[in-house]
Write a protein that holds these residues in place. Structure first.
Motif, PDB file in Angstrom:
ATOM      1  N   ILE A 198       0.863  -1.193   0.000  1.00  0.00           N
ATOM      2  CA  ILE A 198       0.000   0.000   0.000  1.00  0.00           C
ATOM      3  C   ILE A 198       0.890   1.231   0.000  1.00  0.00           C
ATOM      4  N   GLY A 199       0.909   1.922  -1.134  1.00  0.00           N
ATOM      5  CA  GLY A 199       1.759   3.090  -1.256  1.00  0.00           C
ATOM      6  C   GLY A 199       1.094   4.367  -0.802  1.00  0.00           C
TER       7      GLY A 199
ATOM      8  N   VAL B   8      -7.020   3.421  -2.570  1.00  0.00           N
ATOM      9  CA  VAL B   8      -5.850   2.747  -2.016  1.00  0.00           C
ATOM     10  C   VAL B   8      -4.939   2.363  -3.179  1.00  0.00           C
ATOM     11  N   ASP B   9      -3.778   2.973  -3.233  1.00  0.00           N
ATOM     12  CA  ASP B   9      -2.844   2.815  -4.352  1.00  0.00           C
ATOM     13  C   ASP B   9      -1.854   1.694  -4.030  1.00  0.00           C
ATOM     14  N   LEU B  10      -1.956   0.590  -4.788  1.00  0.00           N
ATOM     15  CA  LEU B  10      -1.060  -0.548  -4.567  1.00  0.00           C
ATOM     16  C   LEU B  10       0.177  -0.422  -5.450  1.00  0.00           C
ATOM     17  N   ILE B  11       1.345  -0.649  -4.844  1.00  0.00           N
ATOM     18  CA  ILE B  11       2.613  -0.458  -5.552  1.00  0.00           C
ATOM     19  C   ILE B  11       3.517  -1.672  -5.353  1.00  0.00           C
ATOM     20  N   LYS B  12       4.457  -1.838  -6.278  1.00  0.00           N
ATOM     21  CA  LYS B  12       5.447  -2.916  -6.154  1.00  0.00           C
ATOM     22  C   LYS B  12       6.631  -2.499  -5.296  1.00  0.00           C
TER      23      LYS B  12
ATOM     24  N   ARG C   9       8.059   1.006  -2.827  1.00  0.00           N
ATOM     25  CA  ARG C   9       7.733   2.329  -2.289  1.00  0.00           C
ATOM     26  C   ARG C   9       8.659   3.419  -2.810  1.00  0.00           C
ATOM     27  N   LYS C  10       9.799   3.037  -3.348  1.00  0.00           N
ATOM     28  CA  LYS C  10      10.706   4.039  -3.895  1.00  0.00           C
ATOM     29  C   LYS C  10      10.318   4.393  -5.328  1.00  0.00           C
ATOM     30  N   THR C  11      10.088   3.372  -6.160  1.00  0.00           N
ATOM     31  CA  THR C  11       9.761   3.631  -7.574  1.00  0.00           C
ATOM     32  C   THR C  11       8.275   3.932  -7.767  1.00  0.00           C
ATOM     33  N   LYS C  12       7.432   3.472  -6.825  1.00  0.00           N
ATOM     34  CA  LYS C  12       5.980   3.635  -6.897  1.00  0.00           C
ATOM     35  C   LYS C  12       5.386   2.962  -8.134  1.00  0.00           C
ATOM     36  N   GLU C  13       6.067   1.919  -8.609  1.00  0.00           N
ATOM     37  CA  GLU C  13       5.536   1.171  -9.744  1.00  0.00           C
ATOM     38  C   GLU C  13       4.186   0.564  -9.361  1.00  0.00           C
ATOM     39  N   ARG C  14       3.229   0.671 -10.265  1.00  0.00           N
ATOM     40  CA  ARG C  14       1.875   0.210  -9.977  1.00  0.00           C
ATOM     41  C   ARG C  14       1.826  -1.322  -9.884  1.00  0.00           C
ATOM     42  N   ALA C  15       1.208  -1.824  -8.820  1.00  0.00           N
ATOM     43  CA  ALA C  15       1.066  -3.269  -8.622  1.00  0.00           C
ATOM     44  C   ALA C  15      -0.234  -3.728  -9.271  1.00  0.00           C
ATOM     45  N   ILE C  16      -0.221  -3.798 -10.595  1.00  0.00           N
ATOM     46  CA  ILE C  16      -1.445  -4.073 -11.348  1.00  0.00           C
ATOM     47  C   ILE C  16      -1.925  -5.503 -11.149  1.00  0.00           C
ATOM     48  N   GLY C  17      -1.031  -6.477 -11.317  1.00  0.00           N
ATOM     49  CA  GLY C  17      -1.425  -7.869 -11.138  1.00  0.00           C
ATOM     50  C   GLY C  17      -1.939  -8.143  -9.742  1.00  0.00           C
TER      51      GLY C  17
END
Length: 441
Positions: free
Chosen positions: A364-365, A376-380, A382-390
């Motif tokens: 949870i970013g 609620v923005d899910l990320i892979k 926390r530094k890159t904030k890449e979206r955790a789409i899957g």
């Protein structure tokens, strides 16, 4: 953000591989409707909608945190049903153009009473897309200009002008030239701002500079069309909207707030703009019809009542007594049951619970939103904030199986918008379900 077909279909497949799904009805749907992404394929059937819940064909219930935004006071509210029955009983279900009726006038009077400051004129129409069309046409006629400003990636309706303004490529690609003069700016985003800054005012000032530069480099801008709170639940600061208001006034640009999703209590105020500043035109819809009938409209300032020689809302059901009765009963429910205040209180409770989960789960970013309008923005990472789409699709499928339904925004943001009649215990159910799902993925 473009729809990820692979992730979407994978999640749908997971959702449909359950007992109790009426495969025959799903197939009949697939055989008769035009197929389009976001509407097909469907993953279940609905047999009933009541209160904060929907029920599938097997009778299983789902706490609905999506509802296409129409479930503001809950599904099938008895007061709305009674109001519609009354209109049928008195044989007043339709009013031809050039005639008026008590339900429509009473609704208009109530809206102008509730609306902030000097928003004192209204027009009604069948849906939100049409309401956006009316607002923009009013702005163009009133200012004598033809251009619009809006933000990239947003959705303001399915009509051609609304799609042009909305700027989501998914709805525009393949249609050829769009409406002339539809200008766009980057959508303000505090979490993923291009400057990598955590200073909100700095971020505001940078986005405001982009807005000012665009306004000063373009002539003929009639209106800035924007959601008050953005579709991904990002909440701009009051400072940001105050500066936007000032820029619009300075350059003779009308400010149009699209509150089709957020009006009528969802953010803890009757209108989301009450947290910030007053626009020139406010657009409402979705929950306006009580989740039973489609209805929408615009509320504007008295100074805009200058088009007696034109028509901007020439709709067959403009003053529908049937729809007006439903909409007025929605407002009565909001007031009598104090649902606006309830949304503020329960929204704070819900958000704090989500922030607690954020402290426990690295995925949870960001948690954002206001009232019962949360993201609620899910990320892979926390530094890159890449979206955790899957992972977001997996979590959505898990929660759906457990009886909690929501949609995803930008493929990775959980869009949590329950009916305002949701209870604290039901919010706890959502939080516990999310916790279990997050542990699993």
């Amino acid at each position: 953000m473009a729809v990820n077909q692979g992730e979407q279909i994978g999640a749908l497949k997971q959702m449909t591989e359950r007992e109790g799904v009426d495969d025959a009805l799903l197939q009949r749907d697939a055989d008769v409707f035009f197929h389009q992404t976001l509407s097909t394929p469907v993953f279940n059937t609905i047999s009933k909608a009541e209160g904060a819940y929907i029920f599938d064909g097997s009778g299983k219930k789902y706490l609905d945190l999506h509802g296409n935004g129409v479930h503001t006071i809950g599904y099938n509210h008895p007061k709305v049903v009674e109001a519609l029955k009354h209109q049928m009983d008195v044989s007043l279900s339709f009013a031809p153009r050039r005639f008026t009726n008590e339900p429509s006038v009473a609704l208009a009077e109530k809206l102008t009473e509730l609306a902030p400051d000097d928003l004192s004129r209204v027009l009604f129409c069948p849906g939100g897309s049409e309401a956006i069309e009316m607002a923009v046409m009013l702005a163009k006629h009133h200012t004598g200009k033809y251009k619009t400003l809006s933000f990239e990636g947003t959705f303001h309706g399915a009509g051609f002008q609304a799609v042009s303004i909305g700027a989501d490529p998914h709805f525009k690609e393949g249609l050829g030239p769009m409406m002339p003069g539809a200008l766009h700016l980057p959508l303000p985003d505090y979490f993923r701002n291009p400057w990598g800054s955590d200073d909100q005012q700095f971020v505001d000032d940078m986005y405001l500079k982009k807005l000012q530069d665009k306004i000063e480099s373009e002539e003929e801008i009639a209106a800035l069309v924007t959601e008050t709170i953005f579709y991904n639940s990002t909440v701009p600061t009051k400072y940001y909207w105050e500066q936007v208001r000032s820029l619009c006034d300075e350059h003779g640009i009308l400010l149009i707030f699209d509150e089709i999703y957020t009006a009528f209590g969802r953010t803890g105020k009757m209108f989301a703009s009450e947290h910030f500043i007053t626009p020139d035109i406010l657009v409402v819809g979705k929950g306006f019809g009580g989740g039973i009938v489609p209805y929408a409209g615009i509320i504007g300032k008295e100074k805009l009542n200058t088009l007696q020689h034109k028509s901007i809302g020439h709709y067959t059901h403009e003053k529908s007594p049937f729809c007006a009765a439903a909409a007025k009963s929605v407002i009565e429910v909001l007031e009598e049951d104090r649902l606006v205040e309830r949304a503020a209180t329960l929204g704070d409770y819900f958000k704090k619970g989500l922030e607690t989960l954020q402290g426990r789960f690295e995925i949870i970013g960001n948690v954002t939103g206001l009232g019962l309008n949360l993201g609620v923005d899910l990320i892979k990472d926390r530094k890159t904030k890449e979206r955790a789409i899957g992972e977001a699709h997996q979590l959505m499928a898990f929660c759906f199986e457990r009886g909690v339904s929501f949609k995803l925004i930008q493929q990775n943001i959980l869009n949590l918008k329950p009916a305002l009649v949701i209870t604290q215990e039901e919010i706890d159910t959502v939080l516990n379900t999310l916790e279990d799902g997050l542990q699993k993925i």
